[in-house]
Design a protein around this motif. Structure first.
Motif, short mmCIF file in Angstrom:
data_model
loop_
_atom_site.label_atom_id
_atom_site.label_comp_id
_atom_site.label_asym_id
_atom_site.label_seq_id
_atom_site.Cartn_x
_atom_site.Cartn_y
_atom_site.Cartn_z
N ARG A 172 0.66 -1.14 0.07
CA ARG A 172 -0.09 -0.01 0.11
C ARG A 172 0.70 1.12 0.01
NH1 ARG A 172 -0.12 2.58 4.85
NH2 ARG A 172 0.57 1.32 6.55
N GLU A 173 0.34 2.30 -0.51
CA GLU A 173 0.94 3.59 -0.37
C GLU A 173 0.80 4.34 1.11
OE1 GLU A 173 2.79 4.85 -2.52
OE2 GLU A 173 1.83 4.35 -4.39
N GLN A 174 1.64 4.96 1.52
CA GLN A 174 1.65 5.66 2.95
C GLN A 174 0.36 6.35 3.28
OE1 GLN A 174 3.95 5.09 5.25
NE2 GLN A 174 4.64 3.63 3.75
N ASP A 175 -0.21 7.27 2.38
CA ASP A 175 -1.28 7.98 2.91
C ASP A 175 -2.66 7.52 2.15
OD1 ASP A 175 0.50 9.84 4.06
OD2 ASP A 175 0.93 10.72 2.03
N LYS A 176 -3.49 7.78 2.57
CA LYS A 176 -5.05 7.35 2.33
C LYS A 176 -5.38 8.16 1.06
CE LYS A 176 -6.34 5.73 6.83
NZ LYS A 176 -7.22 5.77 8.13
N LEU A 177 -6.39 7.65 0.43
CA LEU A 177 -7.14 8.12 -0.69
C LEU A 177 -7.87 9.45 -0.13
CD1 LEU A 177 -8.14 5.15 -2.60
CD2 LEU A 177 -6.66 7.04 -3.70
N ASP A 178 -7.99 10.59 -0.79
CA ASP A 178 -8.69 11.67 -0.47
C ASP A 178 -9.94 11.42 -0.05
OD1 ASP A 178 -6.48 13.33 -0.49
OD2 ASP A 178 -6.95 14.33 -2.69
N GLY A 179 -10.56 11.70 1.28
CA GLY A 179 -11.75 11.59 1.58
C GLY A 179 -12.33 10.13 1.83
N LEU A 180 -11.28 9.12 1.94
CA LEU A 180 -11.68 7.66 1.99
C LEU A 180 -10.89 7.14 3.31
CD1 LEU A 180 -11.96 6.77 -1.80
CD2 LEU A 180 -13.77 7.01 -0.05
N THR A 181 -11.06 5.86 3.56
CA THR A 181 -10.34 5.25 4.75
C THR A 181 -9.49 4.21 4.07
OG1 THR A 181 -12.28 3.92 5.17
CG2 THR A 181 -11.92 5.82 6.45
N CYS A 182 -9.49 4.05 2.65
CA CYS A 182 -8.58 3.00 2.01
C CYS A 182 -6.91 3.77 1.49
CB CYS A 182 -9.29 2.51 0.93
SG CYS A 182 -10.75 1.57 1.43
N TYR A 183 -6.41 2.90 1.09
CA TYR A 183 -5.22 3.35 0.56
C TYR A 183 -4.84 3.03 -0.83
CZ TYR A 183 -3.62 3.33 5.57
OH TYR A 183 -3.51 3.66 6.83
N PRO A 184 -4.16 3.94 -1.56
CA PRO A 184 -3.93 3.36 -3.06
C PRO A 184 -3.16 2.44 -2.97
CG PRO A 184 -3.27 5.94 -2.47
CD PRO A 184 -3.66 5.06 -1.33
N ILE A 185 -2.95 1.58 -3.99
CA ILE A 185 -2.41 0.22 -4.17
C ILE A 185 -0.93 0.64 -4.86
CG2 ILE A 185 -2.23 -2.11 -4.97
CD1 ILE A 185 -5.06 -2.36 -4.57
N ARG A 186 0.37 0.40 -4.35
CA ARG A 186 1.40 0.82 -5.01
C ARG A 186 1.71 -0.60 -5.89
NH1 ARG A 186 7.13 2.80 -2.25
NH2 ARG A 186 5.84 4.64 -2.32
N ALA A 187 1.73 -1.81 -5.43
CA ALA A 187 2.11 -2.94 -6.17
C ALA A 187 1.52 -4.39 -5.53
CB ALA A 187 3.56 -3.15 -6.15
N PHE A 188 1.31 -5.29 -6.34
CA PHE A 188 0.84 -6.54 -5.90
C PHE A 188 2.24 -7.43 -5.98
CE2 PHE A 188 -3.13 -4.98 -7.07
CZ PHE A 188 -4.19 -5.55 -6.45
N VAL A 189 2.29 -8.36 -5.10
CA VAL A 189 3.62 -9.19 -4.97
C VAL A 189 3.21 -10.58 -5.03
CG1 VAL A 189 5.80 -9.56 -3.37
CG2 VAL A 189 4.79 -7.09 -3.82
N GLU A 190 3.94 -11.35 -5.53
CA GLU A 190 3.64 -12.89 -5.65
C GLU A 190 4.10 -13.55 -4.26
OE1 GLU A 190 1.95 -14.84 -7.94
OE2 GLU A 190 1.95 -13.16 -9.13
#
Length: 751
Positions: free
Chosen positions: A162-180
């Protein structure tokens, strides 16, 4: 945007790493691995408790849709829609179908939540909190996942960074990467960083957003999903819906996961952080860790004695199991299989399952004595054999390419006997078969049915109005005998063609056939003549098929003439056709049974007819509500004397005293009548015996391999050698009747 969402539980996997508890046709999500219910029911309960969740919807394999419904309803869980996949095409297709359903049912902005059926979740409030966050993000146009905060390094899960900061106005995080799935060193680093979450596979997304992203990144999958969804059929069940799809259309959808297809590529991804105990129960080690005694690390079930052993999972079945001096070992005993496995090899259990399945070992497919699992396996086979092998084979090779109409036989290479005459009853039986094909949704049925009807009504009708015995391939008469047996099948064929098409001309044809029977074939001493100007002994067999035809008209169309005919035939069976409760085949002109004769064939009993008559008598009770003579005596006689012991198959004929001739034989069709009888009206052990007979029938009679798909042998000797290696078209009627009983195949309604 509201907080309501529409949950779709994904229940398509087979969980083979948990073999031998989980089998191909009885997967882990339908098993009770902990608590008081299956994993699927636990998942549905968690959703029911969420205030924003609509009624549960299930997307599953068509193999076990009914079993899922039974489990939900037994637990008092409300469900709205059952979406049945004819085969698995991975989670991208499943998500596309679920989103298409949500959009069609609830609108473009409907939020659909996809949840695997087979997960363990503890701390319900924390789970609901994470789910609410994901739904909120989805309502704002995000494709949101729940990521689980790791409680330690785990190499069996994929990770989301996940990214460090949450999405604006939301309680979720942007996704930086998926890892196997990482090695242990990387897994430890991920956990220590605090930026990585386990990928739970639980998605929330707006229907329109996901479908737009699917078009953008995987247009071929999107096209396949759209075509399959547009071709769906819908069954209403007391206000609930069951969706089914064309196997041909569904199989054309490219196969890949939702992660690869969309989640790893979209710029709209988000992850809701979940703080609750969670496991995908992907293998025996993970199940042990969930259920283990905290002091010893052992998880035990059944009569188990452990001595100097730690971190073992031992599940017993019906006998004591002792484990001495072992650590990190799994022992799972069932009624028909035993697994012993070291913890560091639990991922390889699926390889054992694969080997057993390739060997067609039943213990890979369902548990011994598990009727539901056995039915699921055979239902899948029956559907595949009819829809992908037999219907296509007989619609191509089985139709005369020059003149239309069915051929009499196909050889083992699928070559038709195009120069030989064909009995007109074969045309009528094939009309029934392709009327059933149309009912079941086989896409090529309509033109084949119309062609068969055209050939039959143009070429097989005699000058007096009845149907003749046989024609040459070009449709000219080969034998103009009017046999009552053939008239019975004309009535039967028209009843089913009318049911499948709704075309009123079939009603008119049926009325004409009834009139011909009544005006030309009525016998003054009861029942019907053998035919027009046909001599010889009288037979019970044409009357059995008249009962079948009468029931078809009464049941499918409420036809009074059909009911009268059925009543008359049951009366004859009761008063004239039995000796000491057992059906006889041949009779004098006054319908007194032929009890002795120089020709032994006139006094023989045919076990296949005992099963066939018995099935029809029970159908008579169902259709009319009127008691029929009990089938107990003929069934007991057939079970005791009517099987060739060396083959385990139903015999073609036996003596009236129950003795079998030294040269006993078995044709294919009597096996189908045994199977149909026991699957329709048998107890659970009898149904299992019917399915065992189906396996023997497949092995003894049905050809394997693509080149011979949809073909069969006709007859075997008692030593198993082949007498007739051709496929009579007339046998298809028996096979279709057998393989479309409710326990084996669910008729697909017309859209």
């Amino acid at each position: 945007m509201g907080s309501t969402f529409f949950p779709v539980i994904l229940s398509g996997g087979s969980g083979t790493r948990l073999w031998p508890i989980s089998r191909s046709y009885s997967p882990k999500q339908l098993e009770t691995l902990f608590g008081d219910a299956s994993l699927l029911v636990h998942t549905a309960r968690r959703l029911r408790a969420h205030p924003g969740a609509g009624p549960v919807n299930i997307l599953c394999s068509s193999r076990y849709g009914q079993r899922i419904v039974d489990q939900l309803e037994a637990d008092g869980l409300n469900w709205s829609t059952l979406i049945e996949e004819p085969m698995g095409r991975d989670t991208a297709a499943a998500a596309g179908i679920a989103a298409s359903w949500a959009r069609a049912t609830h609108g473009d902005e409907a939020v659909v939540v996809l949840l695997p059926a087979d997960h363990y979740v503890d701390d319900l409030n924390a789970f609901h909190d994470a789910l609410t966050k994901a739904v909120e993000a989805a309502a704002h146009g995000r494709i949101a996942l729940i990521g689980i905060t790791p409680d330690g390094p785990n190499t069996g899960y994929g990770y989301i960074r996940r990214e460090q900061d949450k999405l604006d106005g939301l309680t979720c995080y942007p996704i930086r990467a998926f890892v196997e799935k990482p090695d242990l060193t990387k897994a430890r680093a991920y956990v220590e960083s605090g930026d990585y979450l386990w990928n739970s596979g639980i998605y929330a997304m707006r229907a329109d957003v996901f479908l737009e992203e699917l078009v953008r990144y995987e247009p071929k999958i999107a096209q396949g999903v759209a075509a399959a969804f547009d071709g769906r059929t819908v069954t209403d069940r007391s206000g609930r819906q069951i969706l089914r799809f064309s196997a041909d259309q569904f199989s054309a959808i490219p196969k890949t996961s939702i992660d690869y297809a969309v989640a790893e590529r979209t710029h709209k991804g988000a992850v809701a952080r979940g703080h609750f105990p969670w496991s995908d129960i992907g293998n025996w080690q993970s199940l042990r860790e969930l259920t283990a005694d905290p002091e010893t690390g052992n998880s035990l079930k059944g009569q188990v004695v452990l001595h100097n052993s730690r971190e073992c999972l031992v599940y017993g079945h019906n006998k004591p199991i002792a484990v001495v001096g072992l650590e990190k070992v799994t022992v799972v005993d069932t009624e028909d299989a035993l697994l012993v496995c070291a913890d560091d090899s639990v991922q390889s259990v699926k390889d054992v399952h694969t080997i057993l399945a390739e060997e067609a070992n039943a213990c890979a497919l369902h548990r011994s004595g598990d009727l539901d699992g056995a039915l699921i396996r055979h239902r899948a086979w029956a559907s595949d054999w009819l829809m992908r092998q037999a219907f296509p084979r007989w619609a191509s090779d089985g139709i005369d390419p020059r003149h239309g109409g069915s051929v009499e036989t196909l050889d083992e290479a699928g070559r038709p006997a195009t120069d030989a005459p064909t009995r007109c009853r074969v045309q009528a039986r094939q009309i029934y078969a392709y009327a059933k094909a149309l009912e079941l949704g086989w896409s090529g049925a309509a033109p084949i049915l119309e062609g068969l009807v055209s050939f039959y009504t143009t070429n097989c009708r005699g000058e007096q109005g009845g149907y003749i015995y046989a024609t040459h391939p070009d449709g000219t008469p080969a034998d103009e005998t009017i046999d009552t047996y053939d008239q019975a099948f004309s009535l039967f064929a028209f009843a089913w063609a009318y049911k499948a098409t709704g075309d009123l001309r079939f009603r008119k044809l049926g009325e004409e056939a009834f009139s011909f029977l009544e005006e030309h074939l009525d016998h003054p001493q009861g029942g019907y003549r053998e035919g027009v100007d046909v001599g010889g002994p009288r037979r019970a067999n044409p009357h059995m098929h008249l009962l079948e035809a009468g029931l078809a008209w009464a049941d499918l169309h409420g036809e009074e003439r059909g009911l009268r005919l059925a009543n008359e035939m049951v009366g004859l069976y009761k008063e004239r056709f039995r000796v000491d409760g057992v059906l006889r085949e041949y009779f004098e002109d006054d319908l007194s049974p032929i009890l002795s004769h120089d020709n032994d064939a006139l006094t023989e009993i045919m076990p296949g007819h005992l099963y066939e008559w018995s099935w029809l008598l029970k159908e008579y009770e169902r259709v009319t509500g009127t008691p029929a003579p009990s089938p107990a005596v003929p069934i007991a006689f057939a079970e005791q004397f009517g099987h060739v012991k060396t083959l385990g198959l139903v015999a073609d004929a036996i003596g009236a005293d129950g003795r079998q001739a030294e040269g006993a034989t078995s044709r294919l069709w009597p096996q189908t009548e045994f199977i149909r009888w026991h699957l329709s009206f048998g107890s659970a052990p009898q149904k299992l015996a019917a399915l065992a007979m189906l396996d023997r029938m497949k092995e003894a009679f049905l050809f394997e391999g693509e080149a011979k798909a949809g073909l069969w042998r006709d007859q075997l000797r008692a030593d198993g050698t082949i007498i007739k290696n051709v496929s009579p078209a007339s046998t298809f009627y028996h096979l279709v009747g057998c393989l479309t009983v409710p326990d084996l195949i669910l008729s697909r309604p017309r859209s």
